[in-house]
Motif scaffolding. Structure first.
Motif, PDB file in Angstrom:
ATOM      1  N   THR A 198       0.823  -1.203   0.000  1.00 23.01           N
ATOM      2  CA  THR A 198       0.000   0.000   0.000  1.00 23.01           C
ATOM      3  C   THR A 198       0.861   1.259   0.000  1.00 23.01           C
ATOM      4  O   THR A 198       1.784   1.403   0.799  1.00 23.01           O
ATOM      5  CB  THR A 198      -0.929   0.008   1.229  1.00 23.01           C
ATOM      6  OG1 THR A 198      -1.778  -1.143   1.190  1.00 23.01           O
ATOM      7  CG2 THR A 198      -1.786   1.255   1.256  1.00 23.01           C
TER       8      THR A 198
ATOM      9  N   SER B  19       0.619   5.741  -1.277  1.00 23.40           N
ATOM     10  CA  SER B  19      -0.273   6.831  -1.626  1.00 23.40           C
ATOM     11  C   SER B  19      -0.517   6.858  -3.126  1.00 23.40           C
ATOM     12  O   SER B  19       0.405   6.638  -3.919  1.00 23.40           O
ATOM     13  CB  SER B  19       0.319   8.162  -1.177  1.00 23.40           C
ATOM     14  OG  SER B  19      -0.431   9.254  -1.694  1.00 23.40           O
ATOM     15  N   PHE B  20      -1.748   7.134  -3.518  1.00 23.34           N
ATOM     16  CA  PHE B  20      -2.072   7.199  -4.938  1.00 23.34           C
ATOM     17  C   PHE B  20      -1.239   8.284  -5.633  1.00 23.34           C
ATOM     18  O   PHE B  20      -0.940   8.186  -6.818  1.00 23.34           O
ATOM     19  CB  PHE B  20      -3.569   7.475  -5.136  1.00 23.34           C
ATOM     20  CG  PHE B  20      -3.945   8.930  -5.087  1.00 23.34           C
ATOM     21  CD1 PHE B  20      -4.284   9.612  -6.241  1.00 23.34           C
ATOM     22  CD2 PHE B  20      -3.947   9.628  -3.880  1.00 23.34           C
ATOM     23  CE1 PHE B  20      -4.636  10.949  -6.206  1.00 23.34           C
ATOM     24  CE2 PHE B  20      -4.289  10.963  -3.841  1.00 23.34           C
ATOM     25  CZ  PHE B  20      -4.637  11.640  -5.003  1.00 23.34           C
ATOM     26  N   SER B  21      -0.835   9.322  -4.887  1.00 25.34           N
ATOM     27  CA  SER B  21      -0.065  10.413  -5.484  1.00 25.34           C
ATOM     28  C   SER B  21       1.344   9.961  -5.876  1.00 25.34           C
ATOM     29  O   SER B  21       1.990  10.595  -6.703  1.00 25.34           O
ATOM     30  CB  SER B  21       0.017  11.604  -4.534  1.00 25.34           C
ATOM     31  OG  SER B  21       0.642  11.242  -3.317  1.00 25.34           O
TER      32      SER B  21
ATOM     33  N   GLU C  12      -5.020   7.593 -10.882  1.00 20.44           N
ATOM     34  CA  GLU C  12      -6.282   6.940 -10.563  1.00 20.44           C
ATOM     35  C   GLU C  12      -7.033   6.683 -11.866  1.00 20.44           C
ATOM     36  O   GLU C  12      -6.727   7.247 -12.905  1.00 20.44           O
ATOM     37  CB  GLU C  12      -7.116   7.778  -9.587  1.00 20.44           C
ATOM     38  CG  GLU C  12      -7.412   9.186 -10.057  1.00 20.44           C
ATOM     39  CD  GLU C  12      -8.207   9.984  -9.036  1.00 20.44           C
ATOM     40  OE1 GLU C  12      -8.791   9.396  -8.112  1.00 20.44           O
ATOM     41  OE2 GLU C  12      -8.262  11.220  -9.162  1.00 20.44           O
TER      42      GLU C  12
ATOM     43  N   ASP D 111      -5.646  -2.928  -3.964  1.00 24.54           N
ATOM     44  CA  ASP D 111      -6.428  -1.714  -3.775  1.00 24.54           C
ATOM     45  C   ASP D 111      -6.351  -0.961  -5.106  1.00 24.54           C
ATOM     46  O   ASP D 111      -5.307  -0.379  -5.427  1.00 24.54           O
ATOM     47  CB  ASP D 111      -5.839  -0.870  -2.637  1.00 24.54           C
ATOM     48  CG  ASP D 111      -6.595   0.425  -2.383  1.00 24.54           C
ATOM     49  OD1 ASP D 111      -7.514   0.753  -3.169  1.00 24.54           O
ATOM     50  OD2 ASP D 111      -6.244   1.129  -1.425  1.00 24.54           O
TER      51      ASP D 111
ATOM     52  N   GLN E 292      -7.048   0.482 -10.643  1.00 26.54           N
ATOM     53  CA  GLN E 292      -7.034   1.493  -9.598  1.00 26.54           C
ATOM     54  C   GLN E 292      -8.187   2.444  -9.845  1.00 26.54           C
ATOM     55  O   GLN E 292      -8.294   3.047 -10.920  1.00 26.54           O
ATOM     56  CB  GLN E 292      -5.706   2.262  -9.608  1.00 26.54           C
ATOM     57  CG  GLN E 292      -5.706   3.579  -8.834  1.00 26.54           C
ATOM     58  CD  GLN E 292      -6.016   3.413  -7.345  1.00 26.54           C
ATOM     59  OE1 GLN E 292      -5.893   2.322  -6.792  1.00 26.54           O
ATOM     60  NE2 GLN E 292      -6.418   4.490  -6.698  1.00 26.54           N
TER      61      GLN E 292
ATOM     62  N   ARG F 236      -8.841   7.782  -5.570  1.00 27.41           N
ATOM     63  CA  ARG F 236      -7.817   7.974  -4.538  1.00 27.41           C
ATOM     64  C   ARG F 236      -8.322   7.405  -3.217  1.00 27.41           C
ATOM     65  O   ARG F 236      -9.508   7.161  -3.064  1.00 27.41           O
ATOM     66  CB  ARG F 236      -7.491   9.466  -4.426  1.00 27.41           C
ATOM     67  CG  ARG F 236      -8.713  10.354  -4.153  1.00 27.41           C
ATOM     68  CD  ARG F 236      -8.436  11.809  -4.342  1.00 27.41           C
ATOM     69  NE  ARG F 236      -8.227  12.122  -5.742  1.00 27.41           N
ATOM     70  CZ  ARG F 236      -7.812  13.319  -6.189  1.00 27.41           C
ATOM     71  NH1 ARG F 236      -7.563  14.294  -5.337  1.00 27.41           N
ATOM     72  NH2 ARG F 236      -7.642  13.532  -7.472  1.00 27.41           N
ATOM     73  N   TYR F 237      -7.489   6.948  -2.256  1.00 30.01           N
ATOM     74  CA  TYR F 237      -6.228   7.590  -1.942  1.00 30.01           C
ATOM     75  C   TYR F 237      -5.035   6.626  -1.933  1.00 30.01           C
ATOM     76  O   TYR F 237      -3.914   7.070  -1.820  1.00 30.01           O
ATOM     77  CB  TYR F 237      -6.330   8.253  -0.557  1.00 30.01           C
ATOM     78  CG  TYR F 237      -7.227   9.471  -0.570  1.00 30.01           C
ATOM     79  CD1 TYR F 237      -6.730  10.720  -0.894  1.00 30.01           C
ATOM     80  CD2 TYR F 237      -8.584   9.343  -0.314  1.00 30.01           C
ATOM     81  CE1 TYR F 237      -7.550  11.839  -0.923  1.00 30.01           C
ATOM     82  CE2 TYR F 237      -9.406  10.454  -0.354  1.00 30.01           C
ATOM     83  CZ  TYR F 237      -8.881  11.698  -0.662  1.00 30.01           C
ATOM     84  OH  TYR F 237      -9.699  12.783  -0.710  1.00 30.01           O
ATOM     85  N   ASN F 238      -5.254   5.337  -2.046  1.00 27.83           N
ATOM     86  CA  ASN F 238      -4.159   4.377  -1.953  1.00 27.83           C
ATOM     87  C   ASN F 238      -4.121   3.434  -3.150  1.00 27.83           C
ATOM     88  O   ASN F 238      -5.123   3.237  -3.838  1.00 27.83           O
ATOM     89  CB  ASN F 238      -4.261   3.555  -0.659  1.00 27.83           C
ATOM     90  CG  ASN F 238      -4.022   4.398   0.582  1.00 27.83           C
ATOM     91  OD1 ASN F 238      -3.087   5.202   0.624  1.00 27.83           O
ATOM     92  ND2 ASN F 238      -4.866   4.227   1.595  1.00 27.83           N
TER      93      ASN F 238
END
Length: 301
Positions: free
Chosen positions: A183, A185-187, A199, A224, A268, A271-273
């Motif tokens: 896991t 961060s999506f960023s 995303e 995720d 995916q 957001r967020y992960n």
């Protein structure tokens, strides 16, 4: 008379030297191989991946490459400086070359062109920019002929589950030694996916699972958002849908020793992960990430 005899002897000695020294004996003249190996100038049809890890590998498909590595050169030509750096040819076939990426590949954002030189000619591929990197979030243990090929797709916003990738256009391709992305961060993005696409994207990973010990295996997907695992075209794990990280484990799967077709679909969503991990439990073993050594590249890409 003695003078004539001496001149004849010198002439004969020179002839013997000339006839005894063929082109292949001259160290400055490389062995150009059989004409049958090179029916024409080399041609490049595909380069994979477009992101090249220093000391990792790229694969070049095309034609007229020959079968002898010593006759062929592959260069990474910087678009920023025009400097050419030679790669190391690990394997070569008429239509495919496996090249080890130089440690000092240019990592500027302009990327690199790939140049292939054979005894018949030289070709430069300018349609596929190869971007050099020094480290990868997938890990730096890429092995020749090993790994998963991932085809990346852009998805419409609010996609609730895995789509039919077969009907969609590939946006880019990635190469992963295995699937072990905890896991994050999506960023931070998914390793290898083009910048800005953090995303609403999907990836189809294809490879071949190498089974050294026949028996009953179980597989676990942790993701995720959604994911599915197929072995020999049969659905083994279904963790589809929009959700945070969780793991789903298969029933026992009886596998024979040898190679088995492997496919993992992943997407995916919002957001967020981001996360994608593939585990196995071998016969009489414990749960662990499927190692890079146990995943071969698919036959085609």
């Amino acid at each position: 008379m003695k003078l004539i005899t001496r001149q004849i002897s010198i002439l004969l000695f020179a002839v013997i030297l000339l006839t005894g020294c063929s082109k292949s004996d001259d160290p400055a003249s490389p062995d150009t191989g059989n004409d049958a190996d090179y029916k024409g100038d080399p041609k490049i049809s595909e380069i994979f991946p477009s992101v090249a890890l220093a000391n990792g590998y790229i694969y070049i498909k095309g034609e007229n490459f020959g079968t002898k590595a010593s006759n062929v050169n592959v260069f990474f030509k910087s678009r920023a400086t025009s400097q050419q750096i030679a790669g190391i040819i690990e394997l070569i076939e008429q239509s495919k070359i496996t090249v080890k990426v130089p440690a000092n590949i240019d990592t500027s954002p302009q990327g690199n062109d790939i140049v292939v030189k054979t005894p018949k000619g030289t070709t430069t591929n300018t349609t596929t920019q190869v971007y050099g990197i020094t480290t990868s979030a997938f890990g730096n243990n890429l092995l020749a002929g090993k790994g998963l090929i991932g085809r990346v797709y852009e998805l419409p916003a609010n996609t609730p589950k895995l789509p039919d990738f077969a009907t969609m256009q590939v946006k880019s391709m990635v190469l992963a030694p295995n699937l072990d992305v905890p896991t994050r961060s999506f960023s931070d993005g998914f390793p290898g996916v083009p910048g800005g696409l953090v995303e609403w994207f999907g990836i189809r990973f294809d490879g071949k699972l190498v089974i050294s010990e026949a028996g009953d295996y179980s597989f676990t997907l942790g993701s995720d958002d959604g994911s599915k695992l197929y072995i020999d075209d049969k659905l083994v794990v279904d963790a589809d849908g929009t959700h945070g990280y969780y793991e789903v484990t298969s029933n026992k799967v009886a596998l024979t020793a040898g190679e088995h077709k492997l496919r993992v679909d992943y997407f995916q969503g919002p957001r967020y992960n981001i996360a994608m991990r593939l585990f196995w439990t071998k016969p009489s073993g414990t749960k662990q990430i499927v190692p890079a050594e146990s995943i071969n590249l698919p036959d085609s890409f």
